[in-house]
Design a protein around this motif. Sequence first.
Motif, PDB file in Angstrom:
ATOM      1  N   ILE A 103       8.789 -24.344 -99.095  1.00  0.00           N
ATOM      2  CA  ILE A 103       8.242 -25.550 -98.482  1.00  0.00           C
ATOM      3  C   ILE A 103       7.420 -25.126 -97.265  1.00  0.00           C
ATOM      4  N   PRO A 104       6.112 -25.402 -97.251  1.00  0.00           N
ATOM      5  CA  PRO A 104       5.291 -25.030 -96.099  1.00  0.00           C
ATOM      6  C   PRO A 104       5.847 -25.630 -94.812  1.00  0.00           C
ATOM      7  N   ARG A 105       5.909 -24.844 -93.765  1.00  0.00           N
ATOM      8  CA  ARG A 105       6.558 -25.281 -92.529  1.00  0.00           C
ATOM      9  C   ARG A 105       5.846 -26.452 -91.860  1.00  0.00           C
ATOM     10  N   ASP A 106       4.535 -26.618 -92.122  1.00  0.00           N
ATOM     11  CA  ASP A 106       3.766 -27.696 -91.492  1.00  0.00           C
ATOM     12  C   ASP A 106       3.776 -28.986 -92.309  1.00  0.00           C
ATOM     13  N   THR A 107       4.578 -29.032 -93.385  1.00  0.00           N
ATOM     14  CA  THR A 107       4.630 -30.220 -94.237  1.00  0.00           C
ATOM     15  C   THR A 107       5.015 -31.448 -93.420  1.00  0.00           C
ATOM     16  N   ARG A 108       4.206 -32.495 -93.541  1.00  0.00           N
ATOM     17  CA  ARG A 108       4.462 -33.728 -92.784  1.00  0.00           C
ATOM     18  C   ARG A 108       5.423 -34.611 -93.570  1.00  0.00           C
ATOM     19  N   THR A 109       6.538 -34.972 -92.929  1.00  0.00           N
ATOM     20  CA  THR A 109       7.552 -35.773 -93.599  1.00  0.00           C
ATOM     21  C   THR A 109       8.419 -36.472 -92.573  1.00  0.00           C
ATOM     22  N   GLU A 110       9.249 -37.381 -93.033  1.00  0.00           N
ATOM     23  CA  GLU A 110      10.191 -38.058 -92.139  1.00  0.00           C
ATOM     24  C   GLU A 110      11.299 -37.084 -91.743  1.00  0.00           C
ATOM     25  N   ILE A 111      11.588 -37.023 -90.447  1.00  0.00           N
ATOM     26  CA  ILE A 111      12.686 -36.201 -89.950  1.00  0.00           C
ATOM     27  C   ILE A 111      13.925 -37.084 -89.902  1.00  0.00           C
ATOM     28  N   ILE A 112      14.859 -36.844 -90.824  1.00  0.00           N
ATOM     29  CA  ILE A 112      16.032 -37.699 -90.962  1.00  0.00           C
ATOM     30  C   ILE A 112      16.971 -37.493 -89.775  1.00  0.00           C
ATOM     31  N   GLY A 113      17.322 -38.610 -89.142  1.00  0.00           N
ATOM     32  CA  GLY A 113      18.204 -38.547 -87.981  1.00  0.00           C
ATOM     33  C   GLY A 113      17.470 -38.494 -86.666  1.00  0.00           C
ATOM     34  N   HIS A 114      16.116 -38.451 -86.739  1.00  0.00           N
ATOM     35  CA  HIS A 114      15.317 -38.387 -85.515  1.00  0.00           C
ATOM     36  C   HIS A 114      14.325 -39.538 -85.417  1.00  0.00           C
ATOM     37  N   SER A 115      14.217 -40.307 -86.492  1.00  0.00           N
ATOM     38  CA  SER A 115      13.341 -41.493 -86.533  1.00  0.00           C
ATOM     39  C   SER A 115      11.893 -41.170 -86.200  1.00  0.00           C
ATOM     40  N   THR A 116      11.420 -40.025 -86.701  1.00  0.00           N
ATOM     41  CA  THR A 116      10.028 -39.638 -86.489  1.00  0.00           C
ATOM     42  C   THR A 116       9.458 -39.074 -87.780  1.00  0.00           C
ATOM     43  N   VAL A 117       8.121 -39.031 -87.860  1.00  0.00           N
ATOM     44  CA  VAL A 117       7.413 -38.329 -88.921  1.00  0.00           C
ATOM     45  C   VAL A 117       6.756 -37.132 -88.267  1.00  0.00           C
ATOM     46  N   ASP A 118       7.087 -35.939 -88.736  1.00  0.00           N
ATOM     47  CA  ASP A 118       6.646 -34.722 -88.041  1.00  0.00           C
ATOM     48  C   ASP A 118       6.600 -33.564 -89.039  1.00  0.00           C
ATOM     49  N   LYS A 119       6.325 -32.365 -88.523  1.00  0.00           N
ATOM     50  CA  LYS A 119       6.370 -31.171 -89.360  1.00  0.00           C
ATOM     51  C   LYS A 119       7.815 -30.901 -89.760  1.00  0.00           C
ATOM     52  N   ILE A 120       8.018 -30.518 -91.005  1.00  0.00           N
ATOM     53  CA  ILE A 120       9.367 -30.370 -91.526  1.00  0.00           C
ATOM     54  C   ILE A 120      10.155 -29.294 -90.789  1.00  0.00           C
ATOM     55  N   ASN A 121       9.472 -28.273 -90.252  1.00  0.00           N
ATOM     56  CA  ASN A 121      10.207 -27.223 -89.554  1.00  0.00           C
ATOM     57  C   ASN A 121      10.716 -27.680 -88.187  1.00  0.00           C
ATOM     58  N   HIS A 122      10.232 -28.823 -87.688  1.00  0.00           N
ATOM     59  CA  HIS A 122      10.723 -29.339 -86.421  1.00  0.00           C
ATOM     60  C   HIS A 122      12.131 -29.912 -86.552  1.00  0.00           C
ATOM     61  N   ALA A 123      12.566 -30.197 -87.777  1.00  0.00           N
ATOM     62  CA  ALA A 123      13.906 -30.748 -87.975  1.00  0.00           C
ATOM     63  C   ALA A 123      14.957 -29.824 -87.386  1.00  0.00           C
ATOM     64  N   TYR A 124      14.761 -28.522 -87.546  1.00  0.00           N
ATOM     65  CA  TYR A 124      15.735 -27.566 -87.008  1.00  0.00           C
ATOM     66  C   TYR A 124      15.729 -27.595 -85.482  1.00  0.00           C
ATOM     67  N   ALA A 125      14.545 -27.691 -84.882  1.00  0.00           N
ATOM     68  CA  ALA A 125      14.447 -27.741 -83.422  1.00  0.00           C
ATOM     69  C   ALA A 125      15.108 -28.996 -82.864  1.00  0.00           C
ATOM     70  N   PHE A 126      14.993 -30.109 -83.602  1.00  0.00           N
ATOM     71  CA  PHE A 126      15.551 -31.375 -83.141  1.00  0.00           C
ATOM     72  C   PHE A 126      17.067 -31.456 -83.351  1.00  0.00           C
TER      73      PHE A 126
END
Length: 304
Positions: A103-126
């Motif tokens: 999965i490309p790290r810059d994939t734009r998607t909903e971050i579950i549990g953060h109520s945002t749409v962002d890059k999928i790799n940001h889920a780990y940071a959040f």
Amino acid sequence: MRSVKNKTWLHATGIIILFILIGTSIYGYSFYKSLTKSIETMHQPIDREKSVKRQEEITLTKKDPFSVLVLGVDEREGDRGRSDTIIVLTVNPNLNSVKILSIPRDTRTEIIGHSTVDKINHAYAFGGVEMSIATVESFLDIPIDYFIQINMEGFTEIINSVGGVTVNNDLEFTNVDQHFPKGEITLNGEQALSFSRMRYEDPRGDFGRQLRQRQIIQAVLKKGASISSLANYKEIFQALGNNIKTNLKFEEMIDIQKNYRTAVKTVEQSSINGSGTKIDSIYYFIVPDEEKERVQAEMKEHLK
């Protein structure tokens, strides 16, 4: 693209077991003591209920298909980092096959549990591993049963512990002060980290970087499983314990090694098609709905 050479990816779910099979009879009690200590250090339970995507618990002794999320994380002191490598494996012993999806790290998607749409790799940071799992589950619409987190910053320790790795480089380039010629090259830990991180000089961008990261991890698993490397087993186990975390338990590793060996007969690598764009001056990888549905259907079918 299918290749039995990629069967080493299944061993990412049980790399320690390879050492058991090869070396327990050689090293006896000292080997086993180092092994179990390493596994205890690697084991990381997650604060998470059973996946809402899975109706029933999987049973490894019954050879139920399962999935694994592999996260390559640049984790520095005082900074959780981001999961710049995101790979999902689905393993189906009934079909004797493994599917590997990057999965490309810059994939734009909903971050579950953060109520945002962002890059999928940001889920780990959040939200760490738990939020990464929830986000990937939502994106692919499949359950994630296990995770393996590899600290890419400390991966140099693992590579040096096995005496370096050899890869086949398909692109000549220089990254900082390291030059990497085309062809078969042998890398120490520091060189391998530089090799795996470069992307700006690669016309394939992040896809090229993902390819090199997979090469490095595969090379480490292959080298670590060789009998010649077992002379350094204490150093290898310590490096693994310091840099790999997983919710897999020791008995689950045993079950996988025992019941899922035939699954490596067919290994298929899958990719996600899309296009890059900028939104509010930030680069994202956009996956069209029809492509997302295609990938979801493929992964669901493999997990049955």
